[in-house]
Design a protein around this motif. Structure first.
Motif, PDB file in Angstrom:
ATOM      1  N   PRO A   1       4.835   2.528  -4.121  1.00  0.00           N
ATOM      2  CA  PRO A   1       4.767   1.537  -5.207  1.00  0.00           C
ATOM      3  C   PRO A   1       3.992   2.007  -6.439  1.00  0.00           C
ATOM      4  CG  PRO A   1       3.410   0.800  -3.378  1.00  0.00           C
ATOM      5  CD  PRO A   1       4.014   2.088  -2.955  1.00  0.00           C
TER       6      PRO A   1
ATOM      7  N   GLY B   1       7.186   2.677   6.668  1.00  0.00           N
ATOM      8  CA  GLY B   1       6.869   4.022   7.147  1.00  0.00           C
ATOM      9  C   GLY B   1       8.059   4.659   7.839  1.00  0.00           C
TER      10      GLY B   1
ATOM     11  N   ARG C   1      -7.183  -0.559  10.170  1.00  0.00           N
ATOM     12  CA  ARG C   1      -6.555  -1.179   9.012  1.00  0.00           C
ATOM     13  C   ARG C   1      -6.783  -2.677   9.071  1.00  0.00           C
ATOM     14  NH1 ARG C   1      -1.883   1.560   7.026  1.00  0.00           N
ATOM     15  NH2 ARG C   1      -2.207   3.830   7.006  1.00  0.00           N
TER      16      ARG C   1
ATOM     17  N   ASN D   1      -5.914   1.352  -0.688  1.00  0.00           N
ATOM     18  CA  ASN D   1      -4.764   0.743  -1.378  1.00  0.00           C
ATOM     19  C   ASN D   1      -5.222  -0.027  -2.608  1.00  0.00           C
ATOM     20  OD1 ASN D   1      -2.817   1.730   0.383  1.00  0.00           O
ATOM     21  ND2 ASN D   1      -2.967  -0.025   1.756  1.00  0.00           N
TER      22      ASN D   1
ATOM     23  N   GLY E   1       0.840  -1.204   0.000  1.00  0.00           N
ATOM     24  CA  GLY E   1       0.000   0.000   0.000  1.00  0.00           C
ATOM     25  C   GLY E   1       0.867   1.242   0.000  1.00  0.00           C
ATOM     26  N   GLY E   2       0.254   2.379   0.304  1.00  0.00           N
ATOM     27  CA  GLY E   2       0.986   3.642   0.325  1.00  0.00           C
ATOM     28  C   GLY E   2       1.242   4.183  -1.070  1.00  0.00           C
ATOM     29  N   SER E   3       2.101   5.190  -1.120  1.00  0.00           N
ATOM     30  CA  SER E   3       2.340   5.893  -2.391  1.00  0.00           C
ATOM     31  C   SER E   3       3.590   5.427  -3.135  1.00  0.00           C
ATOM     32  CB  SER E   3       2.469   7.394  -2.108  1.00  0.00           C
ATOM     33  OG  SER E   3       3.509   7.610  -1.151  1.00  0.00           O
TER      34      SER E   3
ATOM     35  N   LYS F   1      12.529   8.354   4.995  1.00  0.00           N
ATOM     36  CA  LYS F   1      12.710   6.965   5.467  1.00  0.00           C
ATOM     37  C   LYS F   1      14.119   6.705   5.992  1.00  0.00           C
ATOM     38  CE  LYS F   1       8.604   6.525   3.930  1.00  0.00           C
ATOM     39  NZ  LYS F   1       8.100   5.612   2.919  1.00  0.00           N
TER      40      LYS F   1
ATOM     41  N   ASP G   1      -1.754  -4.903   3.029  1.00  0.00           N
ATOM     42  CA  ASP G   1      -2.655  -4.323   4.009  1.00  0.00           C
ATOM     43  C   ASP G   1      -3.635  -3.401   3.286  1.00  0.00           C
ATOM     44  OD1 ASP G   1      -0.891  -2.215   3.405  1.00  0.00           O
ATOM     45  OD2 ASP G   1      -1.260  -1.267   5.318  1.00  0.00           O
TER      46      ASP G   1
ATOM     47  N   ARG H   1      -6.555  -0.028   4.102  1.00  0.00           N
ATOM     48  CA  ARG H   1      -7.244   0.901   5.012  1.00  0.00           C
ATOM     49  C   ARG H   1      -8.716   0.499   5.040  1.00  0.00           C
ATOM     50  NH1 ARG H   1      -3.948   4.968   2.515  1.00  0.00           N
ATOM     51  NH2 ARG H   1      -1.794   4.539   3.096  1.00  0.00           N
TER      52      ARG H   1
ATOM     53  N   GLY I   1       6.188  -1.693   1.797  1.00  0.00           N
ATOM     54  CA  GLY I   1       6.837  -0.403   1.972  1.00  0.00           C
ATOM     55  C   GLY I   1       7.263  -0.311   3.431  1.00  0.00           C
TER      56      GLY I   1
ATOM     57  N   HIS J   1       7.294   1.035  10.503  1.00  0.00           N
ATOM     58  CA  HIS J   1       6.189   0.073  10.289  1.00  0.00           C
ATOM     59  C   HIS J   1       6.267  -0.464   8.867  1.00  0.00           C
ATOM     60  CE1 HIS J   1       3.801   3.436   8.400  1.00  0.00           C
ATOM     61  NE2 HIS J   1       3.329   2.430   7.677  1.00  0.00           N
ATOM     62  N   THR J   2       5.603  -1.606   8.683  1.00  0.00           N
ATOM     63  CA  THR J   2       5.442  -2.152   7.344  1.00  0.00           C
ATOM     64  C   THR J   2       4.081  -2.832   7.262  1.00  0.00           C
ATOM     65  OG1 THR J   2       6.491  -3.461   5.575  1.00  0.00           O
ATOM     66  CG2 THR J   2       6.518  -4.396   7.823  1.00  0.00           C
ATOM     67  N   ALA J   3       3.506  -2.851   6.075  1.00  0.00           N
ATOM     68  CA  ALA J   3       2.083  -3.199   5.939  1.00  0.00           C
ATOM     69  C   ALA J   3       1.357  -2.323   6.964  1.00  0.00           C
ATOM     70  CB  ALA J   3       1.858  -4.691   6.141  1.00  0.00           C
TER      71      ALA J   3
END
Ligand code: 6PG
Length: 236
Positions: A51, A145, A179, A88, A47-49, A202, A76, A78, A143, A149-151
């Protein structure tokens, strides 16, 4: 300084564009190998931006993949509807899934529109039904954070310690949001795990990991699989 083993395969790229290009190439190669060996490719999308650029590359017509043999899941999600800007699923659909001939039944999204616990239960059932006999992903994309964190395995949350379920709902206090996330056992059972990490924000978390701090992203250590970190120079 000796890097802990979770940096066993760290590749550094000049910028986010080069990282996305390399990531897309790796994903295609892993997909072709899985399809040749086992007849299909099961991947959990990050998820996130970060990828998004990789998904856009995969969505190009020249990508040589038999999409009928590709099954996509999510690392993961939201707890929002699939058309929500934070979804995502929506990020991947816009960048990739709406551009390739992947059968609808091969898209195994988390039903973020459901109450969190119901969404997690439904996703666990989907994983059990769709992941095949060994329950292993061919590839989990992740990814990280800025807090490591991941997922949706955030520091200090109970989800990080779950070892008896494939996916759980988790309330993330710092984001004031629910989540659904894969858990570490499922991630660490994958044949391949690929971290995509980009941007200066990061760098502190990567430094903390290098220093041996126990952060969720550092707990991703595939039991019988390959781990790779693709990082751009800004994050390194
Ligand atoms: C999410 C992700 C999350 C993400 C990291 C990095 O749903 O947000 O799964 O783990 O990968 O927060 O996010 P960016 O790529 O947007 O920096």
């Amino acid at each position: 300084m000796q890097r802990p083993d979770f940096f066993q395969a760290l590749s550094i790229y000049p910028n986010a564009g080069q990282l996305a290009k390399a990531a897309a190439e790796r994903i295609v190669a892993l997909a072709q190998e899985a399809i040749a060996r086992r007849g299909r490719f099961c991947v959990a999308l990050a998820g996130g931006s970060t990828p998004r650029a990789t998904y856009e590359r995969l969505g190009k017509p020249e990508t040589a993949l038999d999409w009928a043999r590709v099954h996509v899941f999510w690392s993961d999600e939201r707890c929002v509807p699939p058309d929500h800007a934070d979804s995502n699923y929506r990020t991947a659909a816009v960048a990739l899934l709406d551009r390739v001939p992947i059968p609808a039944e091969n898209v195994h999204r988390v039903q973020g529109e459901l109450p969190p616990e119901q969404a997690a239960a439904a996703y666990r059932a989907e994983l059990h039904a769709a992941l095949g006999a060994d329950g292993r992903f061919d590839l989990v994309l992740l990814g990280m954070g800025d807090d490591g964190h991941t997922a949706s395995l955030f520091p200090g949350t109970s989800a990080v310690e779950v070892h008896d379920a494939s996916a759980v709902a988790v309330y993330v206090e710092r984001l004031d949001s629910w989540r659904v996330t894969l858990t570490l056992p499922v991630i660490n059972a994958a044949r391949h795990v690929l971290f995509l990490v980009s941007g200066a924000s990061k760098a502190p978390a990567l430094a903390r990991l290098r220093g041996g701090e126990r952060l969720p992203a550092g707990l991703v250590q595939p039991v019988d699989g390959a781990l790779a970190w693709l990082v751009d120079q800004a994050a390194e």
